[in-house]
Design a protein around this motif. Structure first.
Motif, mmCIF file in Angstrom:
data_model
loop_
_atom_site.group_PDB
_atom_site.id
_atom_site.type_symbol
_atom_site.label_atom_id
_atom_site.label_comp_id
_atom_site.label_asym_id
_atom_site.label_seq_id
_atom_site.Cartn_x
_atom_site.Cartn_y
_atom_site.Cartn_z
ATOM 1 N N GLY B 47 -1.528 -3.625 11.154
ATOM 2 C CA GLY B 47 -1.207 -2.205 11.206
ATOM 3 C C GLY B 47 0.154 -1.939 11.833
ATOM 4 O O GLY B 47 0.856 -1.014 11.419
ATOM 5 N N ALA B 48 0.530 -2.752 12.807
ATOM 6 C CA ALA B 48 1.799 -2.541 13.501
ATOM 7 C C ALA B 48 3.000 -2.740 12.582
ATOM 8 O O ALA B 48 4.073 -2.202 12.843
ATOM 9 N N VAL B 49 2.845 -3.516 11.526
ATOM 10 C CA VAL B 49 3.951 -3.687 10.582
ATOM 11 C C VAL B 49 3.664 -2.953 9.273
ATOM 12 O O VAL B 49 4.330 -3.202 8.262
ATOM 13 N N GLY B 50 2.673 -2.076 9.280
ATOM 14 C CA GLY B 50 2.370 -1.280 8.106
ATOM 15 C C GLY B 50 1.735 -2.066 6.985
ATOM 16 O O GLY B 50 2.013 -1.859 5.803
ATOM 17 N N MET B 51 0.865 -2.976 7.365
ATOM 18 C CA MET B 51 0.216 -3.811 6.363
ATOM 19 C C MET B 51 -1.292 -3.689 6.543
ATOM 20 O O MET B 51 -1.776 -3.298 7.591
ATOM 21 N N LEU B 52 -2.047 -4.042 5.516
ATOM 22 C CA LEU B 52 -3.499 -4.051 5.657
ATOM 23 C C LEU B 52 -3.948 -5.421 6.164
ATOM 24 O O LEU B 52 -3.265 -6.421 5.947
ATOM 25 N N PRO B 53 -5.100 -5.438 6.857
ATOM 26 C CA PRO B 53 -5.549 -6.672 7.508
ATOM 27 C C PRO B 53 -5.577 -7.884 6.578
ATOM 28 O O PRO B 53 -5.129 -8.967 6.944
ATOM 29 N N GLY B 54 -6.089 -7.695 5.390
ATOM 30 C CA GLY B 54 -6.206 -8.825 4.482
ATOM 31 C C GLY B 54 -4.872 -9.426 4.090
ATOM 32 O O GLY B 54 -4.762 -10.632 3.834
ATOM 33 N N SER B 55 -3.857 -8.593 4.068
ATOM 34 C CA SER B 55 -2.544 -9.050 3.607
ATOM 35 C C SER B 55 -1.919 -10.062 4.551
ATOM 36 O O SER B 55 -1.093 -10.883 4.151
ATOM 37 N N LEU B 56 -2.324 -10.006 5.796
ATOM 38 C CA LEU B 56 -1.792 -10.958 6.765
ATOM 39 C C LEU B 56 -2.114 -12.397 6.368
ATOM 40 O O LEU B 56 -1.356 -13.320 6.672
ATOM 41 N N TYR B 57 -3.229 -12.547 5.658
ATOM 42 C CA TYR B 57 -3.672 -13.902 5.303
ATOM 43 C C TYR B 57 -2.840 -14.511 4.186
ATOM 44 O O TYR B 57 -3.029 -15.667 3.842
ATOM 45 N N TYR B 58 -1.948 -13.733 3.644
ATOM 46 C CA TYR B 58 -1.000 -14.337 2.728
ATOM 47 C C TYR B 58 0.030 -15.157 3.508
ATOM 48 O O TYR B 58 0.487 -16.204 3.069
#
Lengths: 198, 198
Positions: B47-58
């Motif tokens: 959220g702090a970088v304006g992304m959804l949680p799942g996207s971090l796993y990329y």
DNA sequence: CAGGCTACCAAACAAGTGTTTGCTATGGCA
DNA sequence: TGCCATAGCAAACACTTGTTTGGTAGCCTG
């Protein structure tokens, strides 16, 4: 440890009363020390004494309150240890502070689960709003050392505040590397004091 | 900090590539430093970088891997700092270790979020199976100090291992009480070394 | 025997956790 | 123009968390 439920105890003073609360405290101290505050769940603690999670709330009204009780117990052990050590010491200030350091290290390194939790290693696993409350407990204890340092015949240019934090750093850091056998707490206390004494 | 999404960037080399990964690292470092490892959720970081949680796993295949990346970055900053400090030092061993201590303190006390995570204060908030991996990274760094201590002209009866842990204790403990203004990292380094030098 | 207090059970609650999956808009390259 | 890797969205998964609520054995007192 000592977590077996005693269901069939006939003596009311043992199966009832305050001892189940203490069993919870013991279990909480052990598990906090092993896995940190938020690495330990209410279910873990209650289960360790053969209780269901909800039942714990009869004895403590929140997990935070349980932590505070454990922490206070830990600080009390440190205080009792240096009180005992200073009671049997002559007037020499260097000897007094070395005795206090030895007592502090004995509790820190081998004083059981309650004492281990007082270390700042655990601070980051505590709820943020609890940290000031807990620190206040520890600060009170550290004041005993400030008195001992005030009595030391140091060089006039030595900052006694820095002396205190340097000493406390050496003492408390030992928790991160200490393993039983090679040195005793007394060895460390005399070595650390010798290094700081000119 | 620096967490605003740049959706309309036309330069491909900025809107794509590795910079979103670094934004995640920065955010993770900041939040780990502020609230601990398991006080910070994947949702917070993303959220702090304006992304959804799942996207971090990329970018990272687990939260543990993210922690390791942040931690390595932190250790690297310490290493870079003392490398730089030792590069511009004359041959005097006391002067060398004081410079290294000053550099260490500068990073520890004011080196940003990455460096703060290396402190053992955070160890208890890490997953237990990650701790040995992370400690190995830090141990490698501490070996630089062992070399500097080996070159010191100490009393023959002084245990150099204990000297090291005493010094590291004083240094690292300062993180628990230091507040900007009263002392500089350089002040502390010279005070601590002066206390240990006879 | 009645009534109340102690200490606990049983079951649920709402919220938050790390992670997985299928899909899609975008841009570079052939 | 077609293809493919990149980078991220949307939504759910299964699980754990601290805590609450209502009920209930067993004991003590009257």
């Amino acid at each position: 440890m000592a977590a077996t439920a005693r269901k069939l105890e006939t003596r009311a003073s043992e199966s009832r009363g305050e001892n189940r609360r203490e069993a919870l405290l013991d279990a909480a101290a052990a598990m906090f020390a092993a896995k940190g505050y938020d690495g330990t769940s209410i279910r873990d603690i209650a289960g360790a004494v053969g209780m269901l999670p909800g039942s714990l709330y009869y004895h403590f009204k929140s997990k935070d309150e349980l932590l505070l009780a454990v922490y206070r117990n830990g600080v009390a052990r440190f205080e009792a240890a240096i009180d005992a050590a200073l009671g049997s010491t002559a007037g020499d200030p260097w000897q007094a502070i070395e005795a206090a350091c030895a007592a502090h290290l004995a509790i820190l390194l081998d004083g059981g689960d309650y004492a281990r939790i007082v270390s700042p290693e655990f601070v980051r696993s505590f709820p943020p709003d609890m940290v000031p409350v807990l620190n206040a407990e520890r600060d009170r204890y550290e004041r005993h050392f400030e008195k001992l340092i005030a009595a030391l015949p140091l060089d006039p240019e030595t900052d006694r505040w820095l002396f205190k934090v340097a000493l406390f750093g050496s003492l408390n850091w030992s928790q991160t590397w200490y393993r039983k056998g090679r040195y005793t707490p007394g060895d460390l206390a005399s070595a650390f004091i010798a290094m700081l004494r000119k």
